[in-house]
Structures are given as C-alpha cells and as structure tokens.
Design an enzyme around this catalytic site. Structure first.
Site, short mmCIF file in Angstrom:
data_model
loop_
_atom_site.label_atom_id
_atom_site.label_comp_id
_atom_site.label_asym_id
_atom_site.label_seq_id
_atom_site.Cartn_x
_atom_site.Cartn_y
_atom_site.Cartn_z
N ASP A 132 14.30 45.60 82.44
CA ASP A 132 14.75 47.00 82.48
C ASP A 132 14.08 47.70 83.66
O ASP A 132 13.00 47.31 84.09
CB ASP A 132 14.27 47.74 81.22
CG ASP A 132 15.09 47.39 79.99
OD1 ASP A 132 15.96 46.51 80.06
OD2 ASP A 132 14.83 48.02 78.94
N ARG A 182 21.71 44.25 87.08
CA ARG A 182 22.43 45.12 86.14
C ARG A 182 22.38 46.52 86.74
O ARG A 182 21.29 47.06 86.96
CB ARG A 182 21.72 45.10 84.78
CG ARG A 182 22.37 46.04 83.78
CD ARG A 182 21.72 45.90 82.41
NE ARG A 182 20.45 46.59 82.34
CZ ARG A 182 19.43 46.20 81.58
NH1 ARG A 182 19.50 45.12 80.86
NH2 ARG A 182 18.32 46.91 81.55
#
Ligand code: FAD
Length: 308
Positions: A132, A182
């Site tokens: 993340d 991502r």
C-alpha cells in the site's frame, strides 16, 4: 464538500477519537458496509461469496504505524497464516500490506525481512504481494524500499497515488524496474504543496499515468491494476485500452469491498479482470474515516445506525 472532507481526514488522524469512537455500537454497525467483519474468517467468507461472481480478492488486515517490532512480527505471521488459509480454501486471493504495519517506523531492515517472508510464501503459491502507499511522508522511502525488494522478490507490486505531483516521475523511475503497479487517486490528508486538490486535475493525472501503464501492459511487461470506483475513468481507460488493442481480459480493475458492488459484477461479467480488496481487523478507525471522507454522504449510514 472539501471542508467536510478535510474535517474527516483530520478526525482520521486524531488519537483521542481513534481511542474512543470505535467503542460505539452504532459506528461498528455502520462499518459493516465496508468491512465484512473483524476476523480473517469473516474476510475469507466474503471472498468465497465474491468467487461465486468470478471476482478474486485482495486481503488487507487493518492497522498502521505499529509501535513494536513484536507486533510487526506477529502481523507478518498473521499474513503467512492467512495465505495458508487462502490456499486451503482454494481462493484466488493476494495480500496487500502497509509497510508501517510491519515495522517501517522502527526498522527498515526488519520490515524488509518481514515482507520478504510474505513475498516468499506468496511466490510459492504463484501470487503477488501488494505494498500500500501511505501518507506522502513515506512515499520516497516506500519507493526506495520497493526497488530493493523487487530485485529479490519480483512477485511484488506497489501502489502509486495520482493526487501527488511527484507520481509521474515516480512512475517513470518504477517502469525502469518493471514494477507492478496499482494506481489509485490517494486517500490521505495532504497539503497543497504536495497534491493536486481539484478532482478534475487528479482525474487528468490518473488518466495520464494510466496511459503509461497501458503501454507496459500491452508489452506484457508488468501487472497494472486500475484501482478506482470512478466509472468515468473506468470507461476512459477501457476505451484507451481498446484503441491500443489490449484484450479486455488483460485489463484489471480493483475496487473496495462494499463499494459499487453491482459495477464490480458488471466488469467481471463483461470479461475484465476485477479484483476486490477486502479489509478486516480491529484497527479499522483511521481507515474507515478515510472512506467517509471519500464520500461524506456515507455519514448518512452512521446517522441511520444511531436510530436503529
Ligand atoms: C483496491 C484499492 C486499493 C487502494 N489502496 C490505496 C493505497 O494503498 N493508498 C491510498 O492512498 N489509497 C488507496 N486506495 C483508496 C484510493 O486512493 C481512493 O481514496 C478511493 O479509491 C476513492 O477514489 P476513487 O478512485 O474511487 O474516486 P472518487 O472520485 O473518490 O470516487 C468516484 C466515485 O466512486 C464512488 N466512491 C468512491 N469512494 C467511495 C466511498 N468511500 N463510498 C462510497 N462510494 C464511493 C462515488 O460514487 C464517487 O463519486 C485504494 C483503493 C482501492 C480501490
């Protein structure tokens, strides 16, 4: 709306609120919209249901900025066990980890060892591990960390935030190492000197970064995932991919559990890759308030639950 968003983002970082708000039952009930439950088995059960619609999952256990290496080690153990459970349940599931959840505020070396263990286990199962992206204070260090771990563990991917001015340069740098990316808009409270503030500028930057990724996806060089619930962007990216001759089944979108569920099913049914990120765990407060900030209308769910 920006004022409410700023207040909510401030709340997401406030220690007193973090310790008190989660005690209220009506808040816990409202959280259910975005989180199937606090335990790994709740998350696995949600993934089983998604599997019925041909939608694979990404799992993340909530928690950030932990304060002891023992906690970091235990969280790593939790993810290793979760991967074991994913395998036993025959689910297509990956994990996504915040570096500060596995020790990044305390020791980069220990964090490296922790993530390497998760990456190794994932590699044995032919899976990727996602990192993340947290607040902008961590961006540079997270990218340095990723460059290092990608050399030894190619089955890793990193999140890039389109609201940051720096992301175009970061992406260029990351493409040199065939990074798996991502792409998100970005969820943290940031100052004007660091991020685009208007939706229009963020969306434009998202689309420009998406085009860089599409080029590399076309060459089969990387795994790129477009993580957004913004259907206008989804359509623009789909159109651009078609124009470039990229097959639908190579175009991956990711969304969060509980948000735009029907569109998730629609994208999967029409042949795109669609993956849903399922969050779970006890430390949901900052994460949940960031979800409210993304769409202050979600506050209505909280209010409704007061009266239930
Ligand atoms: C798989 C995945 C991983 C992510 N990982 C990270 C990360 O590592 N770091 C990071 O900073 N951020 C991460 N995010 C969050 C991301 O940065 C955005 O904050 C979030 O996705 C909302 O932006 P959007 O692209 O959906 O667009 P927006 O412009 O915010 O929303 C577009 C539309 O989607 C719907 N929508 C969006 N959010 C919500 C919501 N909370 N509730 C209900 N409807 C909503 C609304 O209809 C809205 O109009 C992740 C998001 C996803 C989907």
């Amino acid at each position: 709306m920006p004022a409410i968003r700023n207040v909510l983002l401030w709340c997401s970082e406030n220690e007193w609120l973090k310790n008190h708000i989660p005690r209220y039952r009506f808040i816990k009930k409202a959280v259910k919209k975005f989180m199937p439950g606090e335990s790994a088995s709740d998350a696995l059960e949600a993934a089983r249901k998604l599997k019925g619609n041909n939608i694979p999952a990404v799992f993340t256990r909530l928690g950030e900025n932990i304060t002891s290496l023992l906690e970091a080690y235990n969280t790593t153990g939790h993810y290793l066990k979760l991967l074991e459970d994913i395998g036993n349940a025959e689910l297509d599931g990956e994990v996504s980890v915040k570096l500060t959840q596995i020790g990044f505020d305390l020791s980069a070396e220990e964090t490296y060892k922790n993530l390497a263990r998760i990456a190794l286990k994932s590699a044995g199962m032919n899976k990727l591990v996602w990192i993340d992206m947290e607040g902008s204070g961590y961006t540079g260090a997270t990218i340095d960390f990723y460059e290092r771990i990608k050399k030894e563990h190619p089955n890793t991917g990193i999140c890039i935030q389109a609201y940051l001015y720096r992301s175009a340069e970061d992406l260029e740098r990351l493409m040199k190492i065939d990074a798996n990316i991502r792409l998100v808009k970005g969820a943290y409270k940031e100052s004007e000197g660091v991020v685009y503030k208007s939706k229009q500028k963020i969306d434009e930057n998202y689309f420009n970064l998406a085009k860089v990724l599409l080029n590399r996806i076309k060459q089969n060089g990387i795994r790129g995932a477009f993580a957004t619930h913004d259907l206008e962007l989804v359509n623009r990216i789909t159109g651009e991919a078609e124009r470039m001759g990229i097959d639908r089944n190579r175009l991956e979108f990711q969304m969060l559990y509980g948000i735009r569920t029907n569109d998730q099913k629609m994208l999967a049914a029409r042949g795109n890759r669609m993956r849903v990120l399922i969050s779970y765990g006890e430390s949901w407060y900052p994460w949940y308030v960031r979800r409210l900030a993304e769409r202050p209308a979600n506050m209505l769910f909280v209010v409704k639950n007061i009266f239930k």
